[in-house]
Design an enzyme around this catalytic site. Sequence first.
Site, PDB file in Angstrom:
ATOM      1  N   SER A 144      38.500  -8.006  53.600  1.00  0.00           N
ATOM      2  CA  SER A 144      38.577  -8.002  52.176  1.00  0.00           C
ATOM      3  C   SER A 144      37.500  -6.917  51.209  1.00  0.00           C
ATOM      4  O   SER A 144      38.027  -5.681  50.898  1.00  0.00           O
ATOM      5  CB  SER A 144      39.532  -8.246  51.503  1.00  0.00           C
ATOM      6  OG  SER A 144      39.036  -9.301  51.041  1.00  0.00           O
ATOM      7  N   HIS A 198      44.769  -5.877  55.515  1.00  0.00           N
ATOM      8  CA  HIS A 198      44.093  -4.448  54.626  1.00  0.00           C
ATOM      9  C   HIS A 198      43.919  -3.373  56.698  1.00  0.00           C
ATOM     10  O   HIS A 198      43.566  -2.496  56.328  1.00  0.00           O
ATOM     11  CB  HIS A 198      42.315  -4.542  54.534  1.00  0.00           C
ATOM     12  CG  HIS A 198      42.407  -5.037  52.849  1.00  0.00           C
ATOM     13  ND1 HIS A 198      42.745  -4.900  51.888  1.00  0.00           N
ATOM     14  CD2 HIS A 198      42.562  -6.234  53.137  1.00  0.00           C
ATOM     15  CE1 HIS A 198      42.664  -5.436  50.995  1.00  0.00           C
ATOM     16  NE2 HIS A 198      42.945  -6.172  51.305  1.00  0.00           N
ATOM     17  N   LYS A 204      49.439  -3.256  49.836  1.00  0.00           N
ATOM     18  CA  LYS A 204      48.404  -2.760  50.145  1.00  0.00           C
ATOM     19  C   LYS A 204      48.848  -1.156  49.967  1.00  0.00           C
ATOM     20  O   LYS A 204      49.868  -0.304  49.619  1.00  0.00           O
ATOM     21  CB  LYS A 204      47.298  -3.056  50.873  1.00  0.00           C
ATOM     22  CG  LYS A 204      47.405  -4.947  50.809  1.00  0.00           C
ATOM     23  CD  LYS A 204      46.504  -5.081  49.920  1.00  0.00           C
ATOM     24  CE  LYS A 204      46.366  -6.478  49.848  1.00  0.00           C
ATOM     25  NZ  LYS A 204      45.743  -7.547  48.471  1.00  0.00           N
TER      26      LYS A 204
HETATM   27  C1  LIG Z   1      43.188  -9.763  53.441  1.00  0.00           C
HETATM   28  C2  LIG Z   1      44.203 -10.377  51.952  1.00  0.00           C
HETATM   29  N1  LIG Z   1      44.958 -11.219  52.953  1.00  0.00           N
HETATM   30  C3  LIG Z   1      46.132 -11.578  51.848  1.00  0.00           C
HETATM   31  C4  LIG Z   1      46.047 -10.700  50.211  1.00  0.00           C
HETATM   32  C5  LIG Z   1      47.646 -11.085  49.354  1.00  0.00           C
HETATM   33  O1  LIG Z   1      48.525 -10.379  49.720  1.00  0.00           O
HETATM   34  P1  LIG Z   1      49.628 -10.318  48.209  1.00  0.00           P
HETATM   35  O2  LIG Z   1      48.578  -9.481  47.329  1.00  0.00           O
HETATM   36  O3  LIG Z   1      49.842  -9.009  49.106  1.00  0.00           O
HETATM   37  O4  LIG Z   1      50.059 -11.632  47.505  1.00  0.00           O
HETATM   38  C6  LIG Z   1      45.639  -9.996  50.055  1.00  0.00           C
HETATM   39  C7  LIG Z   1      45.515  -9.167  48.528  1.00  0.00           C
HETATM   40  O5  LIG Z   1      44.503  -9.015  47.735  1.00  0.00           O
HETATM   41  C8  LIG Z   1      44.000 -10.109  51.432  1.00  0.00           C
HETATM   42  O6  LIG Z   1      42.988  -9.079  50.508  1.00  0.00           O
END
Ligand SMILES: Cc1ncc(COP(=O)(O)O)c(C=O)c1O
Length: 308
Positions: free
Chosen positions: A95, A123, A154
């Site tokens: 991310s 992502h 996302k």
């Molecule tokens: C790689 C990754 N996994 C999980 C999440 C968590 O997802 P959510 O925003 O749906 O709680 C994010 C969110 O920022 C993320 O970037």
Amino acid sequence: MDRLVASREGKECSVSFSSGYAAALGTISALVSKSDVVLLDKLCHASLVGGAKLSGAILRVFPHNHLGKLQSHLEWAQHGYPGKRILIVTESVFSMDGDRALLREIVELKKRFGALLMLDEAHAVGVIGANGRGLAAAENLNEDVDVQMGTLSKALGASGGYICGSRNLVEWLINRARSFIYSTAPAPGVAAAALAAVNFLSSADGEECRLLLWKRINSLRELLPMNAMNTKSSNASSAIFPWIVGDEQAALDLASALQNEGFLVPAIRYPTVAKGSARLRITVTALHAEDQIRSLCEAIKRLAPGMS
Ligand SMILES: Cc1ncc(COP(=O)(O)O)c(C=O)c1O
């Protein structure tokens, strides 16, 4: 919606949580416990780290995408904890760095050591592979990923998270994942928005939009000053471009100067990234126009004249 997500990902079953964070937390803590082992890539998202910590399992972190260290952790776990569950956790697209997991090699290791693999496709969904099915599908490795996670928040623009896998896995989570059991399900409006987005991704219009996104990604890659990009990694190929500045105040100043010119490029600092690696995180979407991308790159060159 769960059925649609599962069939898109070529999995038997799927279950939705109120967020991606809840999916990670509930799933890891339901799958492993004390004296099992979790092996986590150093750059994994906070939700995955949180799930591993909550589980009480023995946690070992391997340097980002470092296959040699992952292998030595696997050897250590196999000898030190025979018969215990070993769970490897990584992301498709990281991310804050925008690079990809070395999925094929990780799959080989997980098979060799009889470990389980959890892949967070947050992502990658909507971005990578035909119809935006993610990295595992793009590399034809869906069957080798035991626990496939995604978020609806996302590319899909709604909210919620999901886990795909075998029927046994999903039934286990429905009965054991505390963030699923003890939290209210997504509201109908949110579920409807997520369902529409998943359907859109699978449609011809969705595929056209995804191909347009890749046009924009390629333009940005071409126009960005070379040293504004994270060139450490040769497998950086996603909608996320980290511009590593180092100093936190310098990153904040650049973000605010860009904002004054109409560009929203957040400064990312410790503890989200390691100390000394503060950065601007540039994210491109299919809705960005070509001339917006060009103006952003010109602004970067103007504001950071050292860039070339
Ligand atoms: C790689 C990754 N996994 C999980 C999440 C968590 O997802 P959510 O925003 O749906 O709680 C994010 C969110 O920022 C993320 O970037």
